[in-house]
Scaffold this motif. Structure first.
Motif, PDB file in Angstrom:
ATOM      1  N   ALA A 131       0.816  -1.212   0.000  1.00  0.00           N
ATOM      2  CA  ALA A 131       0.000   0.000   0.000  1.00  0.00           C
ATOM      3  C   ALA A 131       0.848   1.259   0.000  1.00  0.00           C
ATOM      4  CB  ALA A 131      -0.925  -0.001   1.223  1.00  0.00           C
ATOM      5  N   ALA A 132       0.229   2.343  -0.459  1.00  0.00           N
ATOM      6  CA  ALA A 132       0.849   3.662  -0.377  1.00  0.00           C
ATOM      7  C   ALA A 132       0.523   4.333   0.951  1.00  0.00           C
ATOM      8  CB  ALA A 132       0.374   4.540  -1.534  1.00  0.00           C
ATOM      9  N   ASN A 133      -0.606   3.961   1.540  1.00  0.00           N
ATOM     10  CA  ASN A 133      -1.027   4.547   2.811  1.00  0.00           C
ATOM     11  C   ASN A 133      -1.895   3.545   3.553  1.00  0.00           C
ATOM     12  OD1 ASN A 133      -1.596   6.324   4.920  1.00  0.00           O
ATOM     13  ND2 ASN A 133      -3.221   7.371   3.812  1.00  0.00           N
ATOM     14  N   VAL A 134      -1.736   3.476   4.858  1.00  0.00           N
ATOM     15  CA  VAL A 134      -2.530   2.594   5.712  1.00  0.00           C
ATOM     16  C   VAL A 134      -3.100   3.420   6.862  1.00  0.00           C
ATOM     17  CG1 VAL A 134      -2.445   0.665   7.349  1.00  0.00           C
ATOM     18  CG2 VAL A 134      -1.246   0.493   5.155  1.00  0.00           C
ATOM     19  N   GLY A 135      -4.368   3.205   7.170  1.00  0.00           N
ATOM     20  CA  GLY A 135      -4.997   3.890   8.295  1.00  0.00           C
ATOM     21  C   GLY A 135      -5.838   2.932   9.109  1.00  0.00           C
ATOM     22  N   GLY A 136      -6.133   3.332  10.341  1.00  0.00           N
ATOM     23  CA  GLY A 136      -6.902   2.478  11.237  1.00  0.00           C
ATOM     24  C   GLY A 136      -8.169   3.138  11.725  1.00  0.00           C
ATOM     25  N   ILE A 137      -8.561   2.804  12.950  1.00  0.00           N
ATOM     26  CA  ILE A 137      -9.826   3.256  13.517  1.00  0.00           C
ATOM     27  C   ILE A 137      -9.609   4.415  14.475  1.00  0.00           C
ATOM     28  CG2 ILE A 137     -11.742   2.578  15.024  1.00  0.00           C
ATOM     29  CD1 ILE A 137     -11.502  -0.217  13.917  1.00  0.00           C
ATOM     30  N   MET A 138     -10.445   5.436  14.337  1.00  0.00           N
ATOM     31  CA  MET A 138     -10.457   6.545  15.275  1.00  0.00           C
ATOM     32  C   MET A 138     -11.485   6.239  16.354  1.00  0.00           C
ATOM     33  SD  MET A 138     -11.536  10.537  14.751  1.00  0.00           S
ATOM     34  CE  MET A 138     -13.283  10.141  14.702  1.00  0.00           C
ATOM     35  N   ARG A 139     -11.044   6.149  17.599  1.00  0.00           N
ATOM     36  CA  ARG A 139     -11.954   5.930  18.718  1.00  0.00           C
ATOM     37  C   ARG A 139     -11.951   7.182  19.598  1.00  0.00           C
ATOM     38  NH1 ARG A 139      -9.406   0.687  18.369  1.00  0.00           N
ATOM     39  NH2 ARG A 139     -10.910  -0.880  17.686  1.00  0.00           N
ATOM     40  N   ALA A 140     -13.016   7.955  19.510  1.00  0.00           N
ATOM     41  CA  ALA A 140     -13.103   9.191  20.286  1.00  0.00           C
ATOM     42  C   ALA A 140     -13.328   8.864  21.755  1.00  0.00           C
ATOM     43  CB  ALA A 140     -14.230  10.069  19.757  1.00  0.00           C
ATOM     44  N   ALA A 141     -12.770   9.695  22.635  1.00  0.00           N
ATOM     45  CA  ALA A 141     -12.902   9.513  24.076  1.00  0.00           C
ATOM     46  C   ALA A 141     -13.061  10.881  24.733  1.00  0.00           C
ATOM     47  CB  ALA A 141     -11.692   8.782  24.651  1.00  0.00           C
ATOM     48  N   GLY A 142     -13.584  10.904  25.959  1.00  0.00           N
ATOM     49  CA  GLY A 142     -13.800  12.166  26.652  1.00  0.00           C
ATOM     50  C   GLY A 142     -13.359  12.119  28.095  1.00  0.00           C
ATOM     51  N   ARG A 143     -12.992  13.265  28.631  1.00  0.00           N
ATOM     52  CA  ARG A 143     -12.587  13.389  30.025  1.00  0.00           C
ATOM     53  C   ARG A 143     -13.699  13.971  30.890  1.00  0.00           C
ATOM     54  NH1 ARG A 143      -6.616  15.969  28.536  1.00  0.00           N
ATOM     55  NH2 ARG A 143      -5.670  14.020  27.794  1.00  0.00           N
ATOM     56  N   THR A 144     -14.486  14.870  30.327  1.00  0.00           N
ATOM     57  CA  THR A 144     -15.606  15.469  31.046  1.00  0.00           C
ATOM     58  C   THR A 144     -16.901  14.843  30.530  1.00  0.00           C
ATOM     59  OG1 THR A 144     -15.954  17.229  29.420  1.00  0.00           O
ATOM     60  CG2 THR A 144     -14.321  17.627  31.169  1.00  0.00           C
ATOM     61  N   PRO A 145     -18.014  14.987  31.263  1.00  0.00           N
ATOM     62  CA  PRO A 145     -19.286  14.437  30.776  1.00  0.00           C
ATOM     63  C   PRO A 145     -19.671  14.957  29.394  1.00  0.00           C
ATOM     64  CG  PRO A 145     -19.470  14.943  33.106  1.00  0.00           C
ATOM     65  CD  PRO A 145     -18.132  15.465  32.663  1.00  0.00           C
TER      66      PRO A 145
END
Length: 361
Positions: A131-145
């Motif tokens: 491949a020329a480029n490989v990407g994965g999964i973005m898992r968003a997370a939070g510190r405040t409610p």
């Protein structure tokens, strides 16, 4: 970059990659005092045994970001700094890439943290797939409610949707990639990031790579934690700018545009039309018999977004669900309004000012 035009088959067969190629991580940085150090630490802690360097493209921050970056550089010679006085992300990325040295270029973000095996697994996929480029999964997370609610909206198909890297998915060729593990020759062949695209620069670069015959590969074993904006105001500014620049890309590449990019703008138009018609109906200028047709869009959207809010992952209780609902609405309407703005007159100087405004506040 002097020339962005390449032969359409020039990236279809890249030369073999060494088993442990040296890696350059490139990161644009602006007002990231709360995130930069941990982001860099996760890079330094990668279990990849090949040679590594980190190049930070430093925008004109107004918080303690420069102080933190200088300390990181002094603590580890693998960390290097380059100036990015114009603060734009694609310009900073190009400056960092030009200052870097190694055959694999990994884009990283100050709001992201890599899993320890990210580089090792990414290099394996890059070599295995050619491949020329490989990407994965973005898992968003939070510190405040509130940030947790915004992260839940990011992680839901009802929030961003579309891209494989927002879900678990299966490995395979992809339209684009989150961040990206690039072969340097692929980036150089297509001329790097487009300095004139201030949002959506990843999608546009990957489009040119694919047009040149390169393979963009989605590898779900790669995980990245992403820390989204932590207030509705910042979220709205970010998504308005993203929508405006997506419209620029739609105008530039109309035949390459997935239908989903038009959905938020269509929603905003439908809501605006409904409001105008309601005002005219209340004033007696239009018959009420039209209401089922006129107000179909807002009624359908209210039902859909209420359903989506009950499916947001990780949120428990009415307050959390309400914050998640508000996050979805903010994302949809801000993106759609920005998209219409960009379609009507181009994005012009529209930028995401949320990081700048947060530092000033």
């Amino acid at each position: 970059w002097e020339d962005c035009r390449v032969d359409q088959t020039s990236l279809s067969e890249l030369p073999p990659l060494a088993e442990l190629p040296a890696v350059s991580y490139v990161m644009p940085v602006l007002n990231e005092e709360g995130y930069l150090e941990e982001a860099v630490r996760t890079i330094l802690a990668q279990d990849y045994t090949g040679e590594k360097e980190i190049v930070l493209a430093m925008g004109p921050s107004t918080d303690r970001t420069d102080e933190i970056a200088a300390r990181l550089r002094d603590d580890d010679p693998r960390v290097r700094l380059v100036a990015n006085p114009g603060r734009d992300i694609p310009i900073g990325l190009n400056l960092a890439i030009e200052a870097s040295r190694h055959p694999v270029v990994i884009r990283v973000d100050a709001h992201s943290e890599l899993t320890p095996d990210y580089t090792r697994l990414g290099i394996e996929a890059l070599r295995r797939e050619g491949a020329a480029n490989v990407g994965g999964i973005m898992r968003a997370a939070g510190r405040t409610p509130l940030q947790q609610a915004i992260a839940a909206a990011y992680n839901s198909p009802y929030g961003l949707g579309g891209g494989a890297y927002h879900g678990d998915g299966t490995p395979g060729p992809a339209e684009s990639a989150y961040l990206g593990i690039f072969r340097r020759e692929a980036v150089e062949a297509v001329g790097g990031y487009d300095d004139g695209i201030r949002r959506g620069e990843d999608w546009e670069l990957n489009l040119r790579i694919r047009r040149a015959g390169g393979l963009v590969w989605f590898e779900p074993s790669l995980g990245v934690t992403y820390w989204p904006r932590a207030s509705f105001g910042d979220l709205a500014r970010q998504f308005f700018a993203t929508g405006a620049w997506r419209a620029v890309l739609v105008r530039r590449y109309p035949s390459e545009t997935p239908w989903r990019f038009f959905a938020p703008g269509t929603l905003v138009l439908g809501l605006a039309l409904s409001i105008v018609m309601l005002v005219l109906q209340l004033a007696g200028a239009l018959p009420w018999a039209w209401w089922p047709v006129v107000h179909l869009a807002p009624l359908a959207y209210v039902c859909a977004v209420l359903f989506a809010a009950t499916r947001l992952p990780g949120l428990r209780g009415p307050a959390a669900r309400f914050r998640g609902l508000a996050s979805l609405v903010t994302m949809h309407l801000s993106w759609g309004a920005g998209f219409l703005f960009g379609i009507a007159g181009g994005a012009r100087r529209t930028v995401d000012k949320s990081r700048i405004d947060r530092a000033r506040g």
